[in-house]
Motif scaffolding. Structure first.
Motif, PDB file in Angstrom:
ATOM      1  N   MET A 115      52.697 -12.443  22.514  1.00 32.48           N
ATOM      2  CA  MET A 115      51.894 -11.252  22.262  1.00 32.48           C
ATOM      3  C   MET A 115      52.816 -10.029  22.187  1.00 32.48           C
ATOM      4  O   MET A 115      53.757  -9.913  22.964  1.00 32.48           O
ATOM      5  N   ARG A 116      52.542  -9.139  21.239  1.00 33.07           N
ATOM      6  CA  ARG A 116      53.342  -7.926  21.090  1.00 33.07           C
ATOM      7  C   ARG A 116      52.641  -6.786  21.823  1.00 33.07           C
ATOM      8  O   ARG A 116      51.517  -6.415  21.483  1.00 33.07           O
TER       9      ARG A 116
ATOM     10  N   THR B   8      39.997 -12.590  40.414  1.00 29.21           N
ATOM     11  CA  THR B   8      39.986 -12.144  39.016  1.00 29.21           C
ATOM     12  C   THR B   8      41.288 -12.438  38.281  1.00 29.21           C
ATOM     13  O   THR B   8      41.273 -12.888  37.125  1.00 29.21           O
ATOM     14  N   LEU B   9      42.414 -12.200  38.938  1.00 29.48           N
ATOM     15  CA  LEU B   9      43.702 -12.359  38.267  1.00 29.48           C
ATOM     16  C   LEU B   9      44.542 -13.504  38.823  1.00 29.48           C
ATOM     17  O   LEU B   9      45.637 -13.771  38.326  1.00 29.48           O
TER      18      LEU B   9
ATOM     19  N   ALA C  89      43.369  -3.086  26.002  1.00 33.90           N
ATOM     20  CA  ALA C  89      44.024  -1.871  26.514  1.00 33.90           C
ATOM     21  C   ALA C  89      43.990  -1.908  28.033  1.00 33.90           C
ATOM     22  O   ALA C  89      42.918  -2.075  28.631  1.00 33.90           O
ATOM     23  N   ILE C  90      45.137  -1.765  28.636  1.00 39.23           N
ATOM     24  CA  ILE C  90      45.257  -1.780  30.099  1.00 39.23           C
ATOM     25  C   ILE C  90      45.792  -0.430  30.558  1.00 39.23           C
ATOM     26  O   ILE C  90      46.811   0.048  30.049  1.00 39.23           O
ATOM     27  N   GLN C  91      45.098   0.172  31.491  1.00 38.13           N
ATOM     28  CA  GLN C  91      45.477   1.476  32.010  1.00 38.13           C
ATOM     29  C   GLN C  91      45.960   1.331  33.452  1.00 38.13           C
ATOM     30  O   GLN C  91      45.253   0.786  34.303  1.00 38.13           O
TER      31      GLN C  91
ATOM     32  N   ALA D  70      46.649 -10.442  33.577  1.00 39.77           N
ATOM     33  CA  ALA D  70      45.519  -9.860  32.857  1.00 39.77           C
ATOM     34  C   ALA D  70      45.562 -10.221  31.377  1.00 39.77           C
ATOM     35  O   ALA D  70      44.520 -10.468  30.755  1.00 39.77           O
ATOM     36  N   LEU D  71      46.764 -10.265  30.787  1.00 38.56           N
ATOM     37  CA  LEU D  71      46.873 -10.631  29.378  1.00 38.56           C
ATOM     38  C   LEU D  71      46.501 -12.092  29.155  1.00 38.56           C
ATOM     39  O   LEU D  71      46.028 -12.454  28.076  1.00 38.56           O
ATOM     40  N   ALA D  72      46.709 -12.922  30.182  1.00 32.89           N
ATOM     41  CA  ALA D  72      46.370 -14.344  30.071  1.00 32.89           C
ATOM     42  C   ALA D  72      44.892 -14.606  30.318  1.00 32.89           C
ATOM     43  O   ALA D  72      44.422 -15.730  30.111  1.00 32.89           O
TER      44      ALA D  72
END
Length: 430
Positions: A1-2, A282-283, A107-109, A195-197
């Protein structure tokens, strides 16, 4: 993933970049223009300015080929165009709106744990979170507590290490009874990778905290033991006095010492009672305890040096600035008669020496003031060093007797040259 990471060279951002890279992701670092290619030379870096890139159109070209955006930018105090409104709200919103237009769904903040009553830092961060939550994105907000790393420090974590290294006593607001729930920066990076996974983990606000809440004094004492320093007395500082010191730090306008950090520590910085359980559910993340993280990375000599020097270097800068200002005042108040006496035996006449003294005094006053204000510190320190070298060599050649003058006037320049070289070598501002 980019993945595009804003604030990629900051303390938290850099650990997130490292974790993403270790996880096999392609990272694009978005940083201030002057810092491009200064921390991850093997990764692509693009220039941005969160104080000025406030329109959606500013971000659209930067999102070509991007799959996910992680925003790690944050400031502890406002400075010029770097305002909370711009950096924490307007620029991130423009970035996230550009994500909607470009079709970048994730989008992760990286926000901040705390209550808006803690001050404008937390309040503006949470307003930025709310603006993101209103957009049609698979958004996720992560709110870390006090973030640390045994493999390096920056900003607030460096200040706390420096406090832990103080000799004799630790001066802490109200004795350091405020509770914190520290989390390792490496675990923050792991949380982003996790989180991306898990694309299903979206539209949530997750508190990033360590497994144990502890008083601030216990946190600092753990670091003190890790650094290898002996026992120390805890000195309770009344809150009004601590607020005064924080106000002074705010006025000086540099470093983490200021109202934002004190307010967050005053109220404590801990997550909800089930925060660690929710993080695991969650993660799939079980953050390390502080003691485990410290045991996994034994301290080195440079850790002790950094902790001890952190408070001394700003003081050294101030003292050198005052020395330059004093030199300028003396140069302008030296009379023509005194100058003629000093120039006796040199190739310069009294009149020429007087004008040279006035000229160098004016430069001394300018450099001393700029050093005190921390305006472009590296060029200013470089000019001070060049001037001191020129003065030492010039006077040493024109008035060789000055090397052996009473009180060693020229000889004292040698440690000053070393002090300026140390400030130049340790200054990170660009």
């Amino acid at each position: 993933m980019r993945v595009l990471v804003t604030g990629a060279y900051g303390f938290i951002g850099a650990h997130i970049v490292a974790a993403l890279t270790a996880g096999g992701h392609e990272v694009v670092c978005a940083v201030r223009g002057a810092r491009v290619d200064t921390r991850f030379p093997g990764l692509r870096a693009i220039a941005c300015d969160m104080a000025r890139d406030l329109r959606c159109e500013d971000w659209l070209p930067r999102l070509d080929g991007i799959d996910t955006v992680v925003n790690c930018v944050g400031i502890l105090r406002e400075r010029g165009a770097d305002t909370y409104a711009a950096v924490h709200e307007q620029a991130p919103l423009a970035l996230f709106q550009a994500c909607v237009r470009r079709g970048v769904r994730r989008a992760i903040q990286i926000s901040a744990l705390g209550d808006p009553a803690d001050g404008d830092f937390v309040a503006s961060k949470h307003r930025g979170d709310a603006a993101l939550a209103a957009l049609k994105l698979d958004w996720l907000v992560l709110r870390p507590s006090l973030v640390y790393s045994a493999r390096g420090s920056y900003g607030g974590s460096s200040l706390l290490r420096a406090l832990a290294a103080l000799p004799g006593a630790l001066p802490l607001p109200a004795g350091g009874t405020q509770r914190v729930q520290p989390i390792a920066a490496e675990d923050v990076g792991v949380a982003v990778v996790a989180a991306l996974a898990r694309p299903d983990v979206a539209h949530r606000i997750i508190e990033l905290v360590g497994p144990e809440a502890m008083p601030l004094r216990d946190y600092l004492l753990a670091w003190r033991r890790w650094l290898g320093f002996g026992r120390v007395r805890i000195l309770s500082v009344p809150l009004p006095l601590a607020r005064g010191v924080a106000a002074l730090g705010e006025w000086l306008g540099h470093g983490p010492l200021g109202r934002t950090m004190l307010r967050m520590l005053e109220r404590g910085n801990v997550g909800a009672a089930d925060a660690v359980t929710r993080l695991r559910d969650t993660l799939g993340l079980s953050p390390r305890s502080l003691q485990r993280a410290l045991n996994e990375a034994p301290s080195q000599v440079q850790d002790r040096w950094h902790a001890r020097l952190y408070c001394w270097l700003p003081l050294l800068r101030v003292l050198l600035a005052l020395l330059w200002l004093g030199s300028g005042v003396v140069g302008w108040t030296t009379s023509a008669h005194e100058m003629q006496a000093l120039a006796a035996g040199s190739p310069l006449g009294g009149e020429a020496a007087l004008w040279l003294t006035r000229l160098t005094a004016s430069v001394d006053l300018s450099l001393g003031a700029l050093c005190l204000l921390r305006w472009r510190p590296r060029p200013v320190l470089g000019a001070m060093l060049a001037m001191l070298l020129g003065y030492t060599l010039g006077v040493g050649l024109l008035w060789p007797a000055q090397w052996l003058a009473p009180f060693g006037g020229l000889l004292k320049n040698l440690p000053l040259i070393a002090a300026l070289a140390i400030l130049l070598a340790t200054d990170e501002r660009r």
